[in-house]
Design an enzyme around this catalytic site. Structure first.
Site: not given
Length: 398
Positions: A36, A145-147, A255-256, A330, A332
């Site tokens: 499709d 399905g494409h749907t 990575v901040h 720390d 994090r």
């Protein structure tokens, strides 16, 4: 085909769709075994509809979520669905402004208004010339399905989950299959994607604690980026700033962690603001991304961070201040950063950091870090003790 290749194919397809382009979506040989054309309803144009009708020549339909169909009071076309794949056609519609409703212009308008979430059932008349389809709530993981595939693509693109699709016929009027679809993709310069690629994408995404949301183009003072929101289970929006300048080798990644005082107010207590801004400039040039995590104050939050500042004003360093408040030095966590990088197809990176613990954490979560690239900036008279604590107690490579 590898998982990474499928994920990359989905990203390429979504990028094309967001530019208003059409793509080819194929299903399995054991199912309908067809292709499709797919477009996003939010970006539909009369030209795109005219092209789709000319190329594909099938039935033009508009997949949408069950919730949207219910909002528009779209009843199923039949109360007894005997279609072999359970395709859920609703009653056909035209927008109220339509005349005949059949032109490419009026069909495009109806489709766009179906994707306009401010419209209601009163804005449409039935029957019409557009055939809405209702997707299963579980997406391609429930029905291949494409749907469902088209609705998934709209969701990934971050727009209302409504698309338009049309089956592709071969020149002799039969359904176009593998070679014919491949030839069409090449001659018409269309991206080709399979339902299986989408299934792999969803399966990988379902394993993550972060969910990908909207992606936008963000030109900034520091470069030209695509900004993607990833929503964590904690409800916080973590961000991926990915350079539009593609890396020619292994991408460079920063990575901040969020630092409102340093990044917004220019605090001299730390070097967070200058680090973020310099990282964006470097990554804009070299290609890569900044993962921005909402974990202020080494993971203790802004409220506790300000309390730590009070202790620092009384001879505590940043390490001891966190401990005195009952926190880890720390706190994090980098699992969400690793998931974001994997979702973005960056499982092998060069890491822009001075922090060896960050590198070890990302490796533990499955990211291959081939190199640590130092980022030394923002040193001033005020933050000398802060920088010394980073070096001596947090073992940063300064």
């Amino acid at each position: 085909m590898t998982t990474e290749e499928s994920i990359e194919k989905v990203k390429i397809a979504v990028n094309a769709l967001k530019q208003g382009e059409l793509i080819i979506l194929t299903d399995d040989q054991d199912r309908e075994h067809e292709g499709d054309l797919v477009g996003l309803a939010s970006f539909v144009t009369p030209e795109a509809i005219n092209r789709a009708l000319s190329i594909a020549r099938g039935v033009l339909a508009v997949p949408m979520t069950r919730a949207r169909a219910e909002q528009l009071a779209l009843a199923q076309m039949t109360s007894h669905n005997s279609e072999k794949f359970g395709t859920k056609f609703t009653v056909s519609v035209d927008h109220m402004s339509s005349t005949t409703g059949v032109s490419a212009y009026e069909r495009a308008h109806t489709i766009k208004q179906l994707a306009n979430l401010s419209t209601t059932a009163a804005d449409f008349e039935t029957p019409g010339h557009i055939f809405p389809l209702v997707a299963e709530d579980g997406g391609v993981l429930k029905r291949q399905g494409h749907t469902e595939g088209a609705v998934e693509l709209a969701k990934i693109a971050g727009v209302p989950p409504i698309a338009y699709i049309i089956e592709i016929l071969a020149q002799d009027g039969t359904m176009a299959r593998e070679q014919a679809l491949s030839d069409l993709a090449q001659t018409q310069h269309l991206t080709q994607l399979s339902i299986q690629d989408l299934i792999i994408y969803r399966q990988v995404a379902s394993q993550y604690t972060v969910k990908q949301e909207t992606t936008v183009h963000l030109p900034s003072t520091y470069g030209d980026f695509n900004l993607t929101e990833y929503r964590g289970k904690d409800g916080k929006p973590h961000l991926l700033m990915q350079s539009r300048q593609l890396s020619t080798g292994i991408p460079l990644v920063r990575v901040h962690s969020e630092c409102l005082t340093g990044e917004i107010f220019g605090s001299l207590r730390c070097e967070c603001g200058p680090q973020l801004h310099k990282a964006l400039e470097i990554i804009n040039q070299e290609g890569g991304a900044v993962v921005y995590l909402r974990q202020e104050g080494r993971g203790i939050g802004l409220h506790e961070k300000l309390k730590a500042y009070v202790l620092q004003e009384n001879q505590y360093d940043t390490y001891d201040a966190n401990v005195a408040l009952g926190h880890q030095p720390d706190a994090r966590d980098y699992r969400q950063a690793a998931e974001i990088l994997k979702a973005a197809g960056m499982s092998k990176i060069r890491l822009l950091t001075n922090n060896p613990q960050k590198m070890k954490a990302l490796i533990a979560y499955g990211i291959e870090v081939v190199e640590c690239v130092p980022l030394i900036t923002g040193i001033n008279d005020t933050n000398q003790q802060y920088m010394a604590t980073k070096k001596n107690k947090f073992k940063h490579m300064l």
